[in-house]
Design a protein around this motif. Structure first.
Motif, PDB file in Angstrom:
ATOM      1  N   LEU A   1      24.114   8.615  64.965  1.00  0.00           N
ATOM      2  CA  LEU A   1      25.409   8.463  64.256  1.00  0.00           C
ATOM      3  C   LEU A   1      26.060   9.701  63.813  1.00  0.00           C
ATOM      4  O   LEU A   1      27.191  10.033  63.982  1.00  0.00           O
ATOM      5  CB  LEU A   1      25.215   7.579  62.984  1.00  0.00           C
ATOM      6  CG  LEU A   1      24.888   5.902  63.247  1.00  0.00           C
ATOM      7  CD1 LEU A   1      24.854   5.441  61.991  1.00  0.00           C
ATOM      8  CD2 LEU A   1      26.148   5.368  64.061  1.00  0.00           C
ATOM      9  N   PHE A   2      24.933  10.514  63.649  1.00  0.00           N
ATOM     10  CA  PHE A   2      25.737  12.080  63.247  1.00  0.00           C
ATOM     11  C   PHE A   2      26.337  12.655  64.568  1.00  0.00           C
ATOM     12  O   PHE A   2      27.329  13.320  64.517  1.00  0.00           O
ATOM     13  CB  PHE A   2      24.522  12.763  62.943  1.00  0.00           C
ATOM     14  CG  PHE A   2      24.812  14.284  62.373  1.00  0.00           C
ATOM     15  CD1 PHE A   2      25.297  14.254  60.959  1.00  0.00           C
ATOM     16  CD2 PHE A   2      24.263  15.241  62.961  1.00  0.00           C
ATOM     17  CE1 PHE A   2      25.528  15.664  60.538  1.00  0.00           C
ATOM     18  CE2 PHE A   2      24.450  16.460  62.799  1.00  0.00           C
ATOM     19  CZ  PHE A   2      25.081  16.540  61.181  1.00  0.00           C
ATOM     20  N   ILE A   3      25.764  12.486  65.689  1.00  0.00           N
ATOM     21  CA  ILE A   3      26.227  12.944  67.112  1.00  0.00           C
ATOM     22  C   ILE A   3      27.337  12.236  66.958  1.00  0.00           C
ATOM     23  O   ILE A   3      28.515  13.165  67.309  1.00  0.00           O
ATOM     24  CB  ILE A   3      25.312  12.490  68.086  1.00  0.00           C
ATOM     25  CG1 ILE A   3      24.154  13.228  67.885  1.00  0.00           C
ATOM     26  CG2 ILE A   3      25.979  12.756  69.411  1.00  0.00           C
ATOM     27  CD1 ILE A   3      22.928  12.817  69.003  1.00  0.00           C
TER      28      ILE A   3
ATOM     29  N   VAL B   1      25.306  10.031  57.063  1.00  0.00           N
ATOM     30  CA  VAL B   1      24.215  10.035  57.948  1.00  0.00           C
ATOM     31  C   VAL B   1      23.152  11.076  58.091  1.00  0.00           C
ATOM     32  O   VAL B   1      22.117  11.255  58.208  1.00  0.00           O
ATOM     33  CB  VAL B   1      24.602   9.479  59.328  1.00  0.00           C
ATOM     34  CG1 VAL B   1      25.309   8.096  59.160  1.00  0.00           C
ATOM     35  CG2 VAL B   1      25.594  10.291  59.950  1.00  0.00           C
ATOM     36  N   GLY B   2      23.984  12.309  57.822  1.00  0.00           N
ATOM     37  CA  GLY B   2      23.237  13.681  57.893  1.00  0.00           C
ATOM     38  C   GLY B   2      22.269  13.941  56.843  1.00  0.00           C
ATOM     39  O   GLY B   2      21.295  14.812  56.959  1.00  0.00           O
TER      40      GLY B   2
ATOM     41  N   GLY C   1      37.749  12.705  56.976  1.00  0.00           N
ATOM     42  CA  GLY C   1      36.880  11.519  57.201  1.00  0.00           C
ATOM     43  C   GLY C   1      35.753  11.531  57.979  1.00  0.00           C
ATOM     44  O   GLY C   1      34.862  11.100  57.478  1.00  0.00           O
ATOM     45  N   PHE C   2      35.735  11.904  59.113  1.00  0.00           N
ATOM     46  CA  PHE C   2      34.738  12.190  59.834  1.00  0.00           C
ATOM     47  C   PHE C   2      33.592  13.196  59.269  1.00  0.00           C
ATOM     48  O   PHE C   2      32.224  12.893  59.287  1.00  0.00           O
ATOM     49  CB  PHE C   2      34.852  12.831  61.176  1.00  0.00           C
ATOM     50  CG  PHE C   2      35.508  11.673  62.285  1.00  0.00           C
ATOM     51  CD1 PHE C   2      34.699  10.483  62.648  1.00  0.00           C
ATOM     52  CD2 PHE C   2      36.716  11.824  62.892  1.00  0.00           C
ATOM     53  CE1 PHE C   2      35.273   9.664  63.488  1.00  0.00           C
ATOM     54  CE2 PHE C   2      37.245  10.970  63.621  1.00  0.00           C
ATOM     55  CZ  PHE C   2      36.562   9.825  63.856  1.00  0.00           C
ATOM     56  N   ARG C   3      33.940  14.173  58.601  1.00  0.00           N
ATOM     57  CA  ARG C   3      33.002  15.072  57.784  1.00  0.00           C
ATOM     58  C   ARG C   3      32.393  14.108  56.597  1.00  0.00           C
ATOM     59  O   ARG C   3      31.210  14.270  56.508  1.00  0.00           O
ATOM     60  CB  ARG C   3      33.768  16.113  57.287  1.00  0.00           C
ATOM     61  CG  ARG C   3      34.053  17.170  58.177  1.00  0.00           C
ATOM     62  CD  ARG C   3      33.090  18.090  58.526  1.00  0.00           C
ATOM     63  NE  ARG C   3      32.779  19.074  57.417  1.00  0.00           N
ATOM     64  CZ  ARG C   3      31.563  19.973  57.289  1.00  0.00           C
ATOM     65  NH1 ARG C   3      30.962  19.710  58.411  1.00  0.00           N
ATOM     66  NH2 ARG C   3      31.385  20.585  56.551  1.00  0.00           N
TER      67      ARG C   3
END
Length: 529
Positions: A165-167, A192-193, A184-186
């Protein structure tokens, strides 16, 4: 009675799965001995070999001896504590890779903040800083959810799935059409990171006992600190030469390499999950349930595990003065650390005239400080702990971690003062970088003894580490948001003097007090062992 006969007496069919832990404890003659990390009467130290013994950081120190009494788990070859050293360090290397990549992503974009603001038309320094630090907001919350999930489904697959998911989310960052989409993506990638942080410390503790876990914990702790330093060094040149979106693409590539290595080779290490899987694959599940009543009772309910692990860190922060202040000191250092990340571009590009690429080299000072501290600080801490333990008849105490903490805490304010006033005077650029190196040395030299003290002190050590992690990531998120305004009002010298003063107040008197009174506090606390 022999060990085998005694285990059989504990696993008789009449023992109900629903029996309470207190009634089982009253029938079980195995009492937890923290000095030797074994249930008395089962295995003496002479019977344990290499890494055998109990977990360093189980979710419950009180319950683990009861679970181990259900079979001969200490000597079981499937027990990760009994794996060969080569296999253990292979697992550590893979976990360290996971733990390195995600913190690297937290700061790799730092030198490109001005390019990102220009690309998306961001005029507010707070919003610009938020594109960097928003990652840490969910990075702080993630372990509270992913930690208990790793106890339900195993640590390994939580790390694998979150890495995939991090990818995906970092690809979203690379091609985000607006600043809002990037933020938002960050935010999602931070959540997940955090999986390696949630699971990594537990994975290390699954394989190593108290007497030999310091080196493995130092390797694990280095990733979250060195990753954010290495990231900007590469990120500056990448952003300047081929564009800031390739910063995220490189992160995707590194995470893909971690997945290619980790998915086929990383093995499950969490003891209850290994044993439950083996019990459920047994030919007769009912007989397996009778053989492991306490294990299934404690780990069978997913809601129970989730609620317990969500609530414990907050209980420790609010009810333990020691946990709160040690966590607060870690959080302060982490906040200063990320504040430096957010202000380095302004200082070294705006004041010293570095290019975007060259500004990434300013982070080398922190990296050298971390590396030197890992080499010398961890060795010093181990020597002091062993020496004091030997004087106490070979029995260690959590307070024996404190001298190393006091030693490291003096370097933190010195480094912050040095950095701030050399930047204020605009003397040669090497001087503020040397200041960050001194700060980095002190930060790493204090992180390890604080984490080990929390592990050694609290019954629910994993929750104590989670509490400290949440606290520090929250300040890592918050500090960069007001950094520009603070330095604009007070200057680099005045602003960093304020931070150094806080480091002195939190970092020096309290460890000294803990050295003299820590044992007395532990004896009165229901949360300590």
């Amino acid at each position: 009675m022999s060990d085998t006969a005694h285990a059989q007496s504990l696993t008789a069919p009449q023992m109900s799965v629903q029996r309470s832990s207190s009634s089982l404890a009253s029938e079980c003659t195995h009492v937890y001995d923290p000095a030797s990390e074994r249930p008395e009467g089962v295995h003496t130290n002479s019977q344990l070999h290499e890494g055998e013994g109990q977990s360093a950081i189980p979710e419950d120190k009180k319950e683990e001896p009861l679970e181990n009494a259900e079979d001969d788990w200490m000597h079981d070859p499937e027990n990760p504590r009994n794996w060969p050293a080569r296999k253990k360090w292979t697992m550590i290397a893979i976990v360290a890779l996971y733990t390195f990549v995600t913190p690297l992503a937290s700061s790799m974009m730092a030198p490109a903040l001005e390019l990102i603001a220009e690309h998306f038309g961001i005029n507010s320094p707070t919003i610009t800083s938020m594109t960097l630090s928003i990652f840490l907001l969910t990075f702080a919350v993630g372990p509270l959810i992913l930690g208990p999930m790793s106890e339900m489904y195993g640590r390994t697959w939580i790390m694998h799935i979150c890495n995939l998911l991090f990818i995906a989310f970092n690809l979203g960052c690379a091609f985000a059409p607006t600043a809002g989409a990037l933020i938002g993506f960050r935010l999602l990638s931070g959540f997940v990171g955090s999986a390696p942080i949630a699971c990594g410390g537990g994975t290390i503790s699954d394989m190593f006992s108290e007497r030999d876990r310091a080196s493995a914990m130092a390797v694990y702790s280095l990733g979250p600190l060195i990753g954010p330093v290495v990231g900007p060094i590469a990120g500056g040149f990448v952003a300047q030469s081929i564009g800031f979106k390739y910063v995220f693409i490189i992160i995707v590539g590194l995470s893909s390499v971690a997945a290619i290595i980790g998915i086929p080779f990383l093995r499950e290490t969490y003891h209850p999950v290994i044993r439950l899987r083996r019990a459920r694959l047994a030919a007769d599940p009912e007989k397996a349930a009778e053989a492991h009543p306490h294990l299934i009772q404690e780990h069978g309910s997913k809601i129970h595990r989730l609620w317990t692990d969500l609530s414990r860190p907050f209980i420790l922060l609010t009810r333990s003065f020691v946990c709160f202040l040690l966590s607060a000191y870690m959080a302060l250092m982490y906040g200063i650390y990320y504040l430096m990340f957010a202000t380095f571009p302004t200082l070294f590009i705006g004041v010293y005239g570095f290019s975007v690429g060259a500004s990434g080299l300013a982070y080398i000072g922190l990296g050298i400080g971390f590396a030197l501290s890992t080499i010398f600080g961890a060795s010093f801490a181990d020597k002091v702990y062993r020496s004091l333990s030997d004087r106490n008849g070979g029995v260690g105490k959590p307070e024996y971690r404190i001298p190393a903490l006091i030693f490291g805490s003096f370097f933190v304010p010195v480094g912050v003062f040095w950095y701030g006033w050399s930047a204020q005077a605009q003397i040669h650029w090497i001087m503020p970088i040397i200041g960050t190196g001194i700060f980095g040395f002190g930060m790493m030299a204090t992180f390890l003894p604080i984490q080990l003290y929390l592990v050694d002190t609290f019954t629910y050590a994993a929750s104590a580490l989670a509490a400290a992690s949440v606290f520090r990531s929250m300040l890592g998120f918050a500090f960069p948001l007001f950094g520009e305004q603070m330095f604009a009002a007070l200057g680099y010298g005045g602003g960093n003097s304020l931070l150094a003063g806080l480091a002195i107040v939190f970092g020096i008197p309290f460890p000294v007090w803990l050295w003299f009174y820590g044992e007395r506090v532990r004896e009165r606390s229901s949360l300590a062992r």
